[in-house]
Design a protein around this motif. Structure first.
Motif, PDB file in Angstrom:
ATOM      1  N   ALA A  67      35.433  54.023  53.121  1.00 25.08           N
ATOM      2  CA  ALA A  67      36.019  52.932  52.321  1.00 25.08           C
ATOM      3  C   ALA A  67      35.472  52.959  50.903  1.00 25.08           C
ATOM      4  CB  ALA A  67      35.695  51.578  52.969  1.00 25.08           C
ATOM      5  N   ILE A  68      36.254  52.386  49.997  1.00 20.28           N
ATOM      6  CA  ILE A  68      35.809  52.207  48.605  1.00 20.28           C
ATOM      7  C   ILE A  68      36.009  50.746  48.243  1.00 20.28           C
ATOM      8  CG2 ILE A  68      36.071  52.965  46.207  1.00 20.28           C
ATOM      9  CD1 ILE A  68      37.632  55.386  47.243  1.00 20.28           C
ATOM     10  N   ILE A  69      34.987  50.133  47.657  1.00 22.46           N
ATOM     11  CA  ILE A  69      35.150  48.801  47.087  1.00 22.46           C
ATOM     12  C   ILE A  69      35.083  48.945  45.568  1.00 22.46           C
ATOM     13  CG2 ILE A  69      32.665  48.238  47.389  1.00 22.46           C
ATOM     14  CD1 ILE A  69      33.615  45.254  47.762  1.00 22.46           C
ATOM     15  N   VAL A  70      36.047  48.343  44.891  1.00 27.20           N
ATOM     16  CA  VAL A  70      36.146  48.460  43.433  1.00 27.20           C
ATOM     17  C   VAL A  70      36.311  47.090  42.819  1.00 27.20           C
ATOM     18  CG1 VAL A  70      37.298  49.723  41.569  1.00 27.20           C
ATOM     19  CG2 VAL A  70      37.779  50.335  43.955  1.00 27.20           C
ATOM     20  N   ASN A  71      35.515  46.810  41.766  1.00 27.29           N
ATOM     21  CA  ASN A  71      35.782  45.582  41.022  1.00 27.29           C
ATOM     22  C   ASN A  71      36.110  45.906  39.576  1.00 27.29           C
ATOM     23  OD1 ASN A  71      32.592  45.896  40.770  1.00 27.29           O
ATOM     24  ND2 ASN A  71      33.333  44.753  38.976  1.00 27.29           N
ATOM     25  N   SER A  72      36.936  45.096  38.972  1.00 22.67           N
ATOM     26  CA  SER A  72      37.174  45.184  37.533  1.00 22.67           C
ATOM     27  C   SER A  72      36.563  43.949  36.871  1.00 22.67           C
ATOM     28  CB  SER A  72      38.671  45.286  37.241  1.00 22.67           C
ATOM     29  OG  SER A  72      39.353  44.199  37.821  1.00 22.67           O
ATOM     30  N   GLY A  73      36.487  43.958  35.535  1.00 15.45           N
ATOM     31  CA  GLY A  73      35.967  42.797  34.803  1.00 15.45           C
ATOM     32  C   GLY A  73      34.487  42.885  34.486  1.00 15.45           C
ATOM     33  N   ASN A  74      33.778  43.775  35.137  1.00 15.32           N
ATOM     34  CA  ASN A  74      32.347  43.934  34.891  1.00 15.32           C
ATOM     35  C   ASN A  74      31.952  45.346  35.340  1.00 15.32           C
ATOM     36  OD1 ASN A  74      29.433  43.959  35.360  1.00 15.32           O
ATOM     37  ND2 ASN A  74      29.488  41.742  35.084  1.00 15.32           N
ATOM     38  N   ALA A  75      31.354  46.113  34.422  1.00 12.32           N
ATOM     39  CA  ALA A  75      31.026  47.524  34.706  1.00 12.32           C
ATOM     40  C   ALA A  75      29.754  47.675  35.533  1.00 12.32           C
ATOM     41  CB  ALA A  75      30.876  48.297  33.398  1.00 12.32           C
ATOM     42  N   ASN A  76      29.018  46.584  35.694  1.00  8.62           N
ATOM     43  CA  ASN A  76      27.718  46.635  36.388  1.00  8.62           C
ATOM     44  C   ASN A  76      26.860  47.798  35.852  1.00  8.62           C
ATOM     45  OD1 ASN A  76      25.650  45.882  38.090  1.00  8.62           O
ATOM     46  ND2 ASN A  76      26.499  46.932  39.888  1.00  8.62           N
ATOM     47  N   SER A  92      32.970  50.283  39.618  1.00  8.14           N
ATOM     48  CA  SER A  92      33.129  49.084  38.795  1.00  8.14           C
ATOM     49  C   SER A  92      33.677  49.487  37.434  1.00  8.14           C
ATOM     50  CB  SER A  92      31.778  48.394  38.579  1.00  8.14           C
ATOM     51  OG  SER A  92      31.204  47.997  39.811  1.00  8.14           O
ATOM     52  N   THR A  93      34.430  48.607  36.812  1.00  9.36           N
ATOM     53  CA  THR A  93      34.916  48.862  35.454  1.00  9.36           C
ATOM     54  C   THR A  93      35.009  47.540  34.711  1.00  9.36           C
ATOM     55  OG1 THR A  93      36.716  49.761  34.116  1.00  9.36           O
ATOM     56  CG2 THR A  93      37.348  48.782  36.207  1.00  9.36           C
ATOM     57  N   GLY A  94      34.674  47.567  33.425  1.00  9.13           N
ATOM     58  CA  GLY A  94      34.716  46.333  32.640  1.00  9.13           C
ATOM     59  C   GLY A  94      33.633  46.358  31.597  1.00  9.13           C
ATOM     60  N   VAL A  95      33.143  45.177  31.261  1.00  3.43           N
ATOM     61  CA  VAL A  95      32.153  45.047  30.202  1.00  3.43           C
ATOM     62  C   VAL A  95      30.790  45.581  30.656  1.00  3.43           C
ATOM     63  CG1 VAL A  95      30.941  43.396  28.728  1.00  3.43           C
ATOM     64  CG2 VAL A  95      33.336  43.052  29.278  1.00  3.43           C
ATOM     65  N   ILE A  96      30.099  46.246  29.746  1.00  8.54           N
ATOM     66  CA  ILE A  96      28.760  46.779  29.992  1.00  8.54           C
ATOM     67  C   ILE A  96      27.716  45.712  29.673  1.00  8.54           C
ATOM     68  CG2 ILE A  96      27.068  48.483  29.147  1.00  8.54           C
ATOM     69  CD1 ILE A  96      29.398  50.379  28.575  1.00  8.54           C
ATOM     70  N   GLY A  97      26.665  45.630  30.480  1.00  8.28           N
ATOM     71  CA  GLY A  97      25.484  44.860  30.075  1.00  8.28           C
ATOM     72  C   GLY A  97      25.380  43.465  30.643  1.00  8.28           C
ATOM     73  N   GLN A  98      26.382  43.035  31.403  1.00  8.09           N
ATOM     74  CA  GLN A  98      26.287  41.699  31.986  1.00  8.09           C
ATOM     75  C   GLN A  98      26.047  41.832  33.496  1.00  8.09           C
ATOM     76  OE1 GLN A  98      29.799  39.593  30.672  1.00  8.09           O
ATOM     77  NE2 GLN A  98      29.217  39.810  28.516  1.00  8.09           N
ATOM     78  N   LYS A 125      46.844  47.379  40.711  1.00  6.70           N
ATOM     79  CA  LYS A 125      46.780  46.340  39.667  1.00  6.70           C
ATOM     80  C   LYS A 125      45.372  45.779  39.531  1.00  6.70           C
ATOM     81  CE  LYS A 125      51.548  44.598  39.702  1.00  6.70           C
ATOM     82  NZ  LYS A 125      52.147  44.542  41.061  1.00  6.70           N
ATOM     83  N   ALA A 126      44.678  45.635  40.657  1.00  5.45           N
ATOM     84  CA  ALA A 126      43.354  44.991  40.632  1.00  5.45           C
ATOM     85  C   ALA A 126      42.314  45.813  39.873  1.00  5.45           C
ATOM     86  CB  ALA A 126      42.858  44.725  42.057  1.00  5.45           C
ATOM     87  N   ILE A 127      42.529  47.123  39.772  1.00  2.00           N
ATOM     88  CA  ILE A 127      41.527  47.942  39.072  1.00  2.00           C
ATOM     89  C   ILE A 127      41.831  48.089  37.584  1.00  2.00           C
ATOM     90  CG2 ILE A 127      40.936  49.211  41.192  1.00  2.00           C
ATOM     91  CD1 ILE A 127      42.429  51.649  40.055  1.00  2.00           C
ATOM     92  N   MET A 128      42.930  47.507  37.098  1.00  2.00           N
ATOM     93  CA  MET A 128      43.287  47.612  35.680  1.00  2.00           C
ATOM     94  C   MET A 128      42.341  46.797  34.792  1.00  2.00           C
ATOM     95  SD  MET A 128      47.443  47.282  36.198  1.00  2.00           S
ATOM     96  CE  MET A 128      47.809  46.684  34.553  1.00  2.00           C
ATOM     97  N   THR A 129      42.065  47.295  33.581  1.00  2.21           N
ATOM     98  CA  THR A 129      41.367  46.471  32.583  1.00  2.21           C
ATOM     99  C   THR A 129      42.355  46.193  31.457  1.00  2.21           C
ATOM    100  OG1 THR A 129      40.396  48.481  31.629  1.00  2.21           O
ATOM    101  CG2 THR A 129      39.018  47.205  33.127  1.00  2.21           C
ATOM    102  N   THR A 130      42.321  46.992  30.375  1.00  2.00           N
ATOM    103  CA  THR A 130      43.338  46.788  29.333  1.00  2.00           C
ATOM    104  C   THR A 130      44.576  47.649  29.578  1.00  2.00           C
ATOM    105  OG1 THR A 130      42.144  48.379  27.947  1.00  2.00           O
ATOM    106  CG2 THR A 130      41.748  46.049  27.513  1.00  2.00           C
ATOM    107  N   ASP A 131      44.652  48.294  30.731  1.00  2.00           N
ATOM    108  CA  ASP A 131      45.880  49.014  31.096  1.00  2.00           C
ATOM    109  C   ASP A 131      47.061  48.041  31.069  1.00  2.00           C
ATOM    110  OD1 ASP A 131      44.696  51.596  33.036  1.00  2.00           O
ATOM    111  OD2 ASP A 131      43.411  49.858  32.684  1.00  2.00           O
ATOM    112  N   THR A 132      48.213  48.544  30.696  1.00  2.00           N
ATOM    113  CA  THR A 132      49.395  47.668  30.702  1.00  2.00           C
ATOM    114  C   THR A 132      50.290  47.945  31.900  1.00  2.00           C
ATOM    115  OG1 THR A 132      50.790  49.166  29.412  1.00  2.00           O
ATOM    116  CG2 THR A 132      49.388  47.641  28.182  1.00  2.00           C
TER     117      THR A 132
END
Lengths: 396, 396
Positions: free
Chosen positions: A71-80, A112-118, A144-151
């Motif tokens: 399995a793979i768990i993926v979050n967007s919104g925070n790069a961890n 994870s994908t998103g902002v660095i440092g938080q 869709k859930a793994i998108m950041t600024t993707d359109t």
């Protein structure tokens, strides 16, 4: 080989699902996804070459020591990435998925994908992961859930024959900014039901990464979090395995994903394909094509539909590759084609025709160096106002 | 050393002048300039490393075989590169200046900047060159005449002592787009009345090019036409020569010009200085600093006054230099200073204060790698809507 629907859920025995767990403020956008196989998978992966590697990369690498996952768990919104609790939280993220899916934590990979440092709000993930509805119909939600600024969501799948058995392979990915060779902010997850040995899977993945994702440039930046994972559960039960066939299929899937990433680069208005022909060595052809593909001046000219071939020859010239400028031809192509530079000298070409070619959504820059038989094609996008806008205040 | 006025005309025996000869359509902008010494000069030069070298580079190189020159003719509006008559026209351009100035053509150097691939309208230059009014008061005219998309003329001059004798050195340059190490679309002309041997002049120029112009990035593109020329006519009649003094003065003049180029990069809103401290080797410090300075994502963040240090550490990470991410500190500085990342981890810093620091016109990004004693400072600018606008339709 036939193109089909359903991305990572196209292969037998794979399910996906997603949810809004609250990392993103926008409640209409999911920010947590799972991709799960019914059985354990031979698994291959490639990672960012950035010296700064985010925790999910390190944890995934550790869990993949045996080449197996489920399995793979993926979050967007925070790069961890670059925060004091990154390793701890990446492990907790894998653990909560393992608990929900009732499997060994070593079989769960994390991205994870998103902002660095938080600091990752891990409790939001822990609270919501078990509410994710897993189904073989949920590919699009995960994409869709793994998108950041993707359109656009990016998904592809194919059906192919291995011997007499029908197999499937599909993938989803996210791209947008920070896209450059050696993996930009790019996450790609590919699943297949074809039975394949782990070492073969790994070598096909590496080889095709060089030929696909590493030939894409959006802005020359390479992120801390990128990875591409391929999971093969063998549930198609093919008894024969032809490496050449498998390699071709994987190449197709990865090239389609790579092109989708280029076309949807941050702020991109068009897909820019750069082909360099007539080079002595493949490596040089790739260096030349990537130099043109990465040039801000070329990219801005394409935005303006300006057939400024001078910037193309200039980008070839500073690539570091030796060549004779007096042999170079340069054309622009889409619905039509126009030769603008021949033997290193500008032609008196039809500017109106060139403009109409460059106003299309998919354009190609073709360079012929007339110095050998190797060719390379790379993909990028134009540089637009929107790139600057998106990246001027990404965090806020 | 004292900063004075008058750029290339500050040194004894140098005159300049310019005219609108008609290469540019805009009649209010001069497009042809001359810089002339009363006597023959020891001359040093550095050129673009682009494989595609425009004809003015080739002709200037040829004329400089003996290390001597007395005049430079420069046109803007046309790069005289990649067109069928480029060599012939570059030679004719030098010849018409030689005829007007009544000197040997080998003593005339040629420089061009502008669009690549179009034939230079040499007859316009031939018609008008003898109308150029040469005077030691005309530095500003020459500085303006060599501009392309530059918004400000770039000029600097200093007075210094060599032994008991007062000497002068001054320069003008043009930059804007295509600015990157190994000379972007950059022309720089420096004059001095100090007596200096040609081989010393050449070695000081090379060394300082690496420390100044090669530490500037606007957009990562390197053009076909760049050169920096230093002419020394010895008219100050200094009998002693201290290399260290001369080198310092040349460094100051070149650094001032380099910073002016960075601050006036195409579409630039602010000067971005990147300093990397605590590195094991100078070369690595420069690679790290240039990687940050060249990152489109960092540049766009600075445009948005967004203290996105994650992009800074990311750019350090893909520079190719080995380092320990857990030692890295990152600060932003202008009228005030703020530490945002310590030991590779994000701090909970005051976002409002960071924003007010980054809203200034001159900002600095300071990285400490805590791994050695070498430092390097590079200069660049933010990435703005205007960069895209200017480069989206430069030719039209």
């Amino acid at each position: 080989m036939k193109v089909i629907e359903n991305g990572v859920c196209a292969a037998i025995g794979f399910k996906a699902g997603s949810i809004h767990c609250g990392i993103r403020k926008n409640q209409t956008k999911d920010d947590l996804a799972l991709i799960v196989s019914d059985t354990i998978c031979q698994t291959a992966a490639v990672y960012t070459k950035n010296k700064v590697k985010a925790a999910p990369i390190l944890v995934t690498k550790k869990h993949l020591i045996n080449g197996m996952s489920q399995a793979i768990i993926v979050n967007s919104g925070n790069a961890n990435a670059c925060n004091p609790k990154e390793i701890e939280n990446a492990e907790l993220e894998a653990q909560c998925a393992a608990d929900y899916l009732n499997m060994d934590v070593e079989n769960v990979l994390v991205a994870s994908t998103g902002v660095i440092g938080q600091v990752l709000p891990i409790e939001k993930i822990q609270d919501k992961v078990s509410d994710i509805n897993l189904s073989s119909e949920n590919n699009s939600n995960a994409a869709k859930a793994i998108m950041t600024t993707d359109t656009k969501e990016k998904t592809v799948a194919v059906e192919f024959k291995m011997g007499s058995v029908t197999c499937h392979m599909g993938g989803i990915c996210k791209g947008s900014g920070m896209i450059h060779p050696n993996m930009g902010t790019m996450l790609a997850f590919i699943t297949t039901d074809c039975k394949v040995e782990q070492n073969v899977l790994q070598s096909c993945l590496l080889d095709n990464t060089n030929k696909t994702f590493n030939r894409v440039s959006v802005d020359g930046d390479t992120s801390t979090n990128d990875m591409c994972i391929v999971m093969a559960n063998g549930m198609a039960q093919n008894e024969v395995f032809e490496k050449e066939v498998f390699d071709q299929v994987l190449h197709f899937v990865m090239e389609e994903l790579a092109k989708k990433i280029a076309a949807d680069g941050e702020g991109a208005g068009k897909l820019m394909t750069v082909t360099v022909n007539g080079v002595d060595a493949l490596e040089n052809a790739q260096t030349l094509a990537m130099s043109v593909c990465s040039s801000s001046l070329v990219k801005a000219a394409m935005f303006g539909a300006d057939a400024n071939w001078g910037r193309v020859i200039c980008a070839l010239g500073y690539s570091g590759v030796e060549f004779d400028p007096e042999l170079v031809d340069i054309s622009f192509k889409s619905n039509d084609e126009i030769l603008c530079c021949e033997s290193g000298k500008g032609l008196d070409f039809d500017e109106e025709k060139a403009k109409s070619i460059l106003l299309q959504e998919e354009i190609e820059i073709i360079c012929d160096m007339h110095s050998g038989n190797e060719s390379c094609t790379c993909w990028g996008c134009d540089l637009t106002y929107d790139y600057v806008k998106i990246n001027g205040d990404y965090r806020t």
